[in-house]
Design an enzyme around this catalytic site. Structure first.
Site, short mmCIF file in Angstrom:
data_model
loop_
_atom_site.label_atom_id
_atom_site.label_comp_id
_atom_site.label_asym_id
_atom_site.label_seq_id
_atom_site.Cartn_x
_atom_site.Cartn_y
_atom_site.Cartn_z
N ASP A 1 -80.70 6.52 -29.32
CA ASP A 1 -81.23 7.76 -28.74
C ASP A 1 -80.05 8.56 -28.16
O ASP A 1 -78.99 7.98 -27.85
CB ASP A 1 -82.24 7.41 -27.64
CG ASP A 1 -82.69 8.63 -26.88
OD1 ASP A 1 -83.17 9.58 -27.52
OD2 ASP A 1 -82.53 8.66 -25.64
N ARG B 1 -87.17 18.09 -17.01
CA ARG B 1 -87.11 16.94 -17.90
C ARG B 1 -88.51 16.36 -18.15
O ARG B 1 -88.89 16.05 -19.27
CB ARG B 1 -86.18 15.88 -17.32
CG ARG B 1 -86.19 14.54 -18.04
CD ARG B 1 -85.67 14.66 -19.47
NE ARG B 1 -85.59 13.35 -20.12
CZ ARG B 1 -85.47 13.17 -21.42
NH1 ARG B 1 -85.43 14.21 -22.25
NH2 ARG B 1 -85.38 11.97 -21.93
N ASN C 1 -84.91 13.21 -30.57
CA ASN C 1 -85.83 14.35 -30.64
C ASN C 1 -85.09 15.67 -30.88
O ASN C 1 -85.69 16.65 -31.31
CB ASN C 1 -86.62 14.47 -29.33
CG ASN C 1 -87.86 13.60 -29.29
OD1 ASN C 1 -88.37 13.18 -30.33
ND2 ASN C 1 -88.36 13.33 -28.08
#
Lengths: 223, 223
Positions: free
Chosen positions: B10, B41, B118
């Site tokens: 990640d 966040r 992402n």
């Protein structure tokens, strides 16, 4: 006069006040009630979204249980089996917001009223019965029937399909901004009960109307 | 010695420190930096999950932008166009955690290393290049390619398919507990970089191992 035929209500935070959960949290862990209940609720929502996305559905009672374990651990609070049971029990003893019976009674004269919630049908029906709200809210639609949580469109679709109405005839009412956005994206008219005074979500699916209590919904529907 | 063949990392919070975002928040809104960056966040993650569930994908840069708007509004902070641009720019100027180059260099001798994030491929590749990490991380896999965010299995599947490996040969490394749970549910070996000292998620998909920095990953892989 708006030409809706049915109104679907979210349950937790919308019809039922979850503040009593915070009270039980405070009774069990004095000084931590607010923070524990806030983390518990946040994690409960996260787990509904995460499990839905992972394709690993578990019902709302299990998710609520798992979220409580995380929230307590994150605050270094030790859950005895007794405290654990007592905290989960709080979700079975929620009270409706004060205006709920009166507003539902008035709306029931003009609209088909239903519940559309992440909770299990059994859990929801028990709550409605306990407060004699089942007389107004004829049907209960649960995420559990489609094994995925809001805001997945399958959850919202249940109302449209079961009531044999078109999307534009259905209004959806929730205190959760993300839930309102999900219903708006699906195509329902939406009303957000903004009991806490928080901004509208910026997901790009605006609410049709908002107000501080369900009395404001009555007013909006009559204009 | 563990028999993994590839490791997928990640990016945000795992390879790259998002603390610099908090610093820009504090510079723009003195006294609110911590709370603004925390809310930003949290909302950024929520919007990735909500949009994925609604079937309304928008890329990570748009979601980050929308989340910033909400977070600022929730604190009654007014975003001028200049401040808005400056805050978003912070995500393009992240620094890797101190141990990252050394750990990747060592791991690259034994494993195929990739990024699985992402973020958009363009965003990720720019960050890697900026810090000369592209020499270790051969391929970049983005949620953007499958138009749904983690923890949807389609995101994780990309590594298995592209590298032509079986799931058991792939390790996944993230600082986000829910991301680790998603990869574990998919069938990857998992390592959680627990930089903040938070509990493991209680979603029912346990992490294989955890440690405080990526040096602990090196140690775990050598046992």
């Amino acid at each position: 006069m708006r030409t809706l035929k049915a109104l679907a209500f979210d349950a937790f935070g919308t019809l039922f006040d979850v503040q009593s959960v915070a009270e039980v949290c405070e009774a069990v862990f004095p000084g931590y009630g607010g923070e524990l209940s806030r983390r518990w609720r946040q994690k409960q929502l996260e787990y509904t979204w995460l499990r839905s996305l992972m394709g690993r559905y578990a019902n709302f009672e299990q998710v609520t249980d798992e979220a409580l374990r995380y929230a307590a651990a994150s605050l270094n609070l030790t859950l005895t089996p007794e405290n654990h049971a007592r905290l989960l029990q709080a979700y079975r003893a929620l009270r409706p917001f004060p205006e709920v019976p009166d507003v539902l009674r008035q709306l029931a004269q003009k609209y088909t009223l239903v519940v559309l919630s992440n909770g299990t049908a059994m859990q929801l029906q028990a709550l409605l019965k306990q407060h004699a709200l089942d007389r107004y809210l004829g049907q209960v639609f649960s995420a559990d029937a489609v094994r995925v949580f809001k805001p997945h469109p399958h959850v919202y679709a249940q109302v449209e399909v079961a009531l044999k109405l078109s999307r534009g005839d259905i209004g959806f009412v929730s205190a959760n901004g993300w839930d309102v956005a999900g219903a708006a994206a699906y195509g329902y008219w939406t009303f957000r009960v903004d009991r806490q005074g928080v901004p509208e979500e910026t997901l790009g699916f605006p609410e049709a109307a908002a107000g501080r209590t369900l009395y404001d919904l009555l007013a909006v529907l009559q204009t």
